[in-house]
Motif scaffolding. Structure first.
Motif, short mmCIF file in Angstrom:
data_model
loop_
_atom_site.label_atom_id
_atom_site.label_comp_id
_atom_site.label_asym_id
_atom_site.label_seq_id
_atom_site.Cartn_x
_atom_site.Cartn_y
_atom_site.Cartn_z
N ASP A 61 -75.60 -42.16 -53.14
CA ASP A 61 -75.90 -42.23 -51.72
C ASP A 61 -76.74 -41.03 -51.28
OD1 ASP A 61 -74.74 -44.68 -51.06
OD2 ASP A 61 -72.74 -43.79 -50.93
N GLU A 62 -77.43 -40.38 -52.24
CA GLU A 62 -78.29 -39.25 -51.92
C GLU A 62 -79.58 -39.74 -51.29
OE1 GLU A 62 -80.90 -35.69 -54.00
OE2 GLU A 62 -79.56 -36.89 -55.26
N LEU A 63 -79.75 -39.48 -50.01
CA LEU A 63 -80.94 -39.90 -49.28
C LEU A 63 -82.11 -39.00 -49.66
CD1 LEU A 63 -81.77 -41.90 -46.90
CD2 LEU A 63 -81.64 -39.85 -45.47
N VAL A 64 -83.21 -39.61 -50.12
CA VAL A 64 -84.40 -38.85 -50.48
C VAL A 64 -85.61 -39.26 -49.65
CG1 VAL A 64 -83.54 -38.42 -52.82
CG2 VAL A 64 -85.03 -40.40 -52.38
N GLY A 65 -85.46 -40.29 -48.84
CA GLY A 65 -86.54 -40.73 -47.96
C GLY A 65 -85.97 -41.57 -46.84
N PHE A 66 -86.71 -41.63 -45.73
CA PHE A 66 -86.17 -42.28 -44.54
C PHE A 66 -87.30 -42.75 -43.64
CE2 PHE A 66 -84.88 -41.88 -40.06
CZ PHE A 66 -83.78 -42.72 -40.03
N ALA A 67 -87.06 -43.84 -42.91
CA ALA A 67 -87.97 -44.31 -41.87
C ALA A 67 -87.15 -45.03 -40.81
CB ALA A 67 -89.03 -45.25 -42.44
N ARG A 68 -87.56 -44.87 -39.56
CA ARG A 68 -86.87 -45.49 -38.43
C ARG A 68 -87.90 -46.24 -37.60
NH1 ARG A 68 -86.34 -43.85 -33.09
NH2 ARG A 68 -87.31 -41.83 -33.49
N ALA A 69 -87.48 -47.34 -36.97
CA ALA A 69 -88.36 -48.09 -36.09
C ALA A 69 -87.62 -48.51 -34.83
CB ALA A 69 -88.93 -49.33 -36.79
N ALA A 70 -88.36 -48.51 -33.73
CA ALA A 70 -87.89 -49.07 -32.46
C ALA A 70 -88.76 -50.29 -32.21
CB ALA A 70 -88.06 -48.06 -31.34
N SER A 71 -88.18 -51.33 -31.61
CA SER A 71 -88.95 -52.56 -31.42
C SER A 71 -88.38 -53.41 -30.31
CB SER A 71 -88.92 -53.38 -32.73
OG SER A 71 -89.56 -54.63 -32.56
N ASP A 72 -89.23 -54.32 -29.79
CA ASP A 72 -88.73 -55.33 -28.86
C ASP A 72 -88.20 -56.53 -29.63
OD1 ASP A 72 -91.02 -56.69 -29.73
OD2 ASP A 72 -91.99 -56.68 -27.79
N GLY A 73 -88.33 -56.51 -30.96
CA GLY A 73 -87.81 -57.56 -31.81
C GLY A 73 -88.64 -58.83 -31.82
N VAL A 74 -89.77 -58.83 -31.11
CA VAL A 74 -90.58 -60.03 -30.99
C VAL A 74 -92.02 -59.80 -31.43
CG1 VAL A 74 -91.48 -61.77 -29.39
CG2 VAL A 74 -89.15 -60.91 -29.12
N ALA A 75 -92.64 -58.73 -30.92
CA ALA A 75 -94.07 -58.57 -31.15
C ALA A 75 -94.54 -57.14 -31.38
CB ALA A 75 -94.84 -59.14 -29.95
#
Length: 142
Positions: free
Chosen positions: A57-71
């Motif tokens: 479970d050693e995290l070596v990379g990460f990305a996050r996204a915010a979205s309206d879930g449609v477009a």
């Protein structure tokens, strides 16, 4: 699993302490955020993708996204820990987040001062005439 790393989009697996540690010490774009801010962003994320050392479970990379879930989706907080760079982890994170994820057909946006070559491989380009940005911390309007 591939090349000793695995990519996973399970938000329950993300080690928040590791994300906080990296963002608060390494990220030129995020060092001002409080821990509560980062936790709130993780809680509200539309999607998160982690890269882990295989079998751990050693995290070596990460990305996050915010979205309206449609477009529309906003890509944020992409990082690869220094000791693991050059292994294609950034490309795999982007592929999982954008091309192979539920937002493959969305209009994506991000703000970055580096790694333009990586993002261009996934269709990011200089904005066209349909995009406008309001910078943060605008002075008060009299």
């Amino acid at each position: 699993m591939h090349d000793g790393y695995e990519i996973d989009d399970d938000p329950r697996r993300i080690p928040r302490d590791t994300v906080w540690e990296w963002l608060s010490t390494e990220a030129y774009w995020a060092r001002w955020r409080a821990r509560a801010d980062v936790d709130a962003q993780l809680d509200a994320a539309w999607r998160v993708v982690g890269a882990y050392r295989a079998g751990t479970d050693e995290l070596v990379g990460f990305a996050r996204a915010a979205s309206d879930g449609v477009a529309f989706a906003y890509l944020a907080d992409v990082f690869v820990v220094a000791d693991h760079r050059g292994q294609g982890i950034g490309k795999r994170l982007m592929r999982a987040m954008i091309d192979d994820g539920p937002g493959a057909g969305f209009r994506w946006v991000l703000f970055t001062a580096d790694a333009h070559g990586l993002y261009e491989q996934f269709g990011f380009a200089v904005p066209d005439a349909t995009a406008m940005v309001r910078p943060p911390a605008l002075p008060a309007i009299a």
